[in-house]
Structures are given as structure tokens and as C-alpha cells.
Write a protein that holds these residues in place. Structure first.
Motif, PDB file in Angstrom:
ATOM      1  N   ARG A  88      47.287  44.816  48.814  1.00 45.59           N
ATOM      2  CA  ARG A  88      47.777  43.710  49.640  1.00 45.59           C
ATOM      3  C   ARG A  88      48.908  44.162  50.558  1.00 45.59           C
ATOM      4  N   LYS A  94      43.573  46.295  54.684  1.00 44.58           N
ATOM      5  CA  LYS A  94      42.382  45.619  55.220  1.00 44.58           C
ATOM      6  C   LYS A  94      41.332  46.627  55.693  1.00 44.58           C
ATOM      7  N   GLN A  97      39.615  47.659  52.630  1.00 46.19           N
ATOM      8  CA  GLN A  97      38.766  46.522  52.261  1.00 46.19           C
ATOM      9  C   GLN A  97      37.426  46.587  53.016  1.00 46.19           C
ATOM     10  N   LYS A 101      33.471  47.391  51.769  1.00 56.82           N
ATOM     11  CA  LYS A 101      32.365  46.519  52.174  1.00 56.82           C
ATOM     12  C   LYS A 101      31.237  47.336  52.807  1.00 56.82           C
ATOM     13  N   ASN A 107      32.343  42.773  48.485  1.00 59.35           N
ATOM     14  CA  ASN A 107      33.417  42.017  49.116  1.00 59.35           C
ATOM     15  C   ASN A 107      34.634  42.003  48.201  1.00 59.35           C
ATOM     16  N   VAL A 108      35.758  42.466  48.703  1.00 62.41           N
ATOM     17  CA  VAL A 108      36.998  42.486  47.931  1.00 62.41           C
ATOM     18  C   VAL A 108      37.986  41.498  48.538  1.00 62.41           C
ATOM     19  N   GLU A 109      38.578  40.670  47.697  1.00 60.56           N
ATOM     20  CA  GLU A 109      39.580  39.701  48.146  1.00 60.56           C
ATOM     21  C   GLU A 109      40.980  40.255  47.884  1.00 60.56           C
ATOM     22  N   LEU A 110      41.877  40.105  48.851  1.00 60.14           N
ATOM     23  CA  LEU A 110      43.279  40.458  48.648  1.00 60.14           C
ATOM     24  C   LEU A 110      43.996  39.184  48.232  1.00 60.14           C
TER      25      LEU A 110
END
Length: 294
Positions: A88, A94, A97, A101, A107-110
Motif C-alpha cells: 500500500r 500499484k 498490482q 494481474k 486481482n489484488v486489493e490494496l
């Protein structure tokens, strides 16, 4: 229903696969199928230089590919991948991230520190630990890059904080004194007027400290015991912590700074004892996935 959770932390990345088994119309339990842990210490570079290095990014992508194959092999029906403070905060978080993908098809969420705490707290009902609605609790979750602290009264969350203070960050000497001071002041304010506060500790390091105390699961550990165990571990060299205490290499160096965070925050929160329910972010992710998909 088979569910999976990916936790991309500051100290390690984990894949937890569990099967939700119904025992009645509104009852179920989770059966663990596998837990895979890879010690990619993202926080090592992020908390020093602000970036995830190419080497760490490549290792992370490889781990995510492996996790995807493991989920496919286990017929996982739903999963969620969450990254915490290191990714993060990284300048190129990003970008990594997007790399995951593109190359690992995941899909990775921060997620924020607050959401991380929400996910773990939301899993308490599915663990063997049950909140006493008559008590006041100070929930402390120490990670590699951040620590989440929440005041719980009558079974409800009152207020919470997320501090940029974690075991890897502390190990790298990246926690200024004012961060400690600010955290302790806020915790003291949080518990002002409260007496007989019981701490709840989550995270791999407090799980191991509790194990070293020889207490049975569910038994409270005193802050004095935490301090004693941390002091004893600190006396060992890094190599002897691995060889004699059988600590994992990426646990051996962070367990002491993590223990000091727990005890310092317990002192600030006027808490002399702690419950260790042994639940984490991965458990919370799976609990929420089940609620959304059942």
C-alpha cells in the motif's frame, strides 16, 4: 464450498484454503485444507527505500502464480487477495498490482489498516473465541508494517487507530520516537475512564509468544509473561533462535520487536493480560467470502 484467502503482508505472503461445511440451516464450520506461506519480505525495502524491488516483485508474481495453480487444483470456488501496508505504501505498489494481474491473472486489493482490522474482527464469531459483552477489550494486531488498535465495549467497536508501526519497520529502525509517543497518547485517550481492560492480540508473533508461555489455547497471558519471554528470546543470537527455539528464519528477527509493540501498547492501554484467539487476516477474508457467497 471451497474458499481461499491470499494475504500479501509486509513480512510474508500466505494462501489459506478452507472448506465451509454446513451443519444446519444457519450453522457451519471451516475445515482447513492447506496453508502456504512464502517469506517474501516486501517491507524490507519499502520501509527503507519506499519501493518494491524488481527482485521482490518477480518473487511475488511467482508466488501468486503458484497460489493460482493451487486454488485451481483444489477447486476453489471463491477467493480474495489483499495486500497490506508494504504494498500500500510502496511508490510502485500499484505497478506491482498490475504486474500480478497481467502475469498471474489475479486481482489484488490494496486494503487500508482499518479494513484489515474489520476483516479480522469480523471473524471472531467464527473462531473459538467469544467476546464477553460485559467486558472492555483492547484489540491489538501487530503486522510487519502497521499495528491496528481497537477499543471494544459490550461487543461493539467503539473507536480504532492504525499506526505506521510494525515489526519489520521497527527492525529496520524506521519508527521515530514521535510515532511511539503519538500512538501511546492515542491509546491512553482511547481507554480513558476504563478499568479492567483485557487485550486481544492477533498476529503470528503473539501466537508464537503465547505458545512459548506453555498456556493452553484460550488461556490468558500476562503482560509480565510477554516481557519475560521476549527478553529470553532476545538473549539468543539470530542463528540460535532458529536452531534452538525452532523459529522460522523470517520470524526469528521480528518476534522481539513485535513483542515490544504488544507490551508497550498494553501498558498504554492499562491492560495487564491478553487473550490470543489465533485468528488472522486470512481467516477474516474467508469468513467474509462465505457470508457473501452462501
Amino acid at each position: 464450498m471451497k474458499l481461499a484467502a491470499i494475504d500479501i503482508g509486509s513480512n510474508a505472503v500466505r494462501l489459506l484454503i478452507e472448506e465451509a461445511i454446513k451443519t444446519g440451516k444457519n450453522d457451519h464450520y471451516f475445515k482447513k485444507i492447506s496453508l502456504t506461506r512464502v517469506p517474501i519480505r516486501l517491507g524490507e525495502d519499502v520501509f527503507t527505500d519506499g519501493i518494491i524491488t524488481d527482485d521482490k516483485a518477480k518473487k511475488l508474481v511467482k508466488a501468486m502464480k503458484a497460489f493460482r495453480f493451487l486454488m485451481e487444483a483444489n477447486d476453489v470456488e471463491a477467493f480474495r487477495a489483499c495486500a497490506t501496508s508494504a504494498m500500500r505504501e510502496a511508490i510502485n505498489g500499484k505497478d506491482v498490482q498490475k504486474l500480478i494481474k497481467k502475469n498471474a491473472k489475479l486481482n489484488v486489493e490494496l486494503i487500508s489498516g482499518e479494513e484489515e482490522a474489520d476483516l479480522i474482527f469480523g471473524n471472531f464469531d467464527n473462531s473459538n473465541f467469544e467476546l464477553d459483552k460485559t467486558k472492555t477489550y483492547l484489540y491489538i494486531d501487530v503486522g510487519g508494517g502497521s499495528t491496528e488498535v481497537t477499543l471494544i465495549k459490550r461487543g461493539e467497536r467503539v473507536d480504532s487507530y492504525s499506526f505506521r508501526l510494525g515489526s519489520v519497520r521497527l527492525l529496520k529502525d524506521k519508527v521515530p520516537d514521535f510515532v511511539w509517543d503519538d500512538a501511546c497518547k492515542k491509546i491512553k485517550k482511547l481507554v480513558k475512564g476504563e478499568s479492567n481492560v483485557t487485550a486481544i492480540g492477533t498476529g503470528g508473533n503473539i501466537n508464537r509468544i503465547h505458545k512459548e508461555s506453555r498456556h493452553r489455547f484460550g488461556e490468558e497471558i500476562k503482560v509480565s509473561e510477554i516481557n519475560k519471554i521476549v527478553s529470553e528470546i532476545e538473549e539468543y543470537t539470530y542463528e540460535d533462535r532458529i536452531r534452538k527455539l525452532k523459529l522460522k528464519p523470517d520470524r526469528a528477527d521480528v518476534i522481539v520487536p513485535a513483542g515490544k509493540i504488544y507490551s508497550t501498547f498494553m501498558k498504554a492501554g492499562n491492560s495487564k493480560r491478553m487473550i490470543v484467539p489465533k485468528v488472522g487476516l486470512s481467516d477474516g477474508i474467508i469468513s467474509k467470502l462465505y457470508a457473501e457467497n452462501s
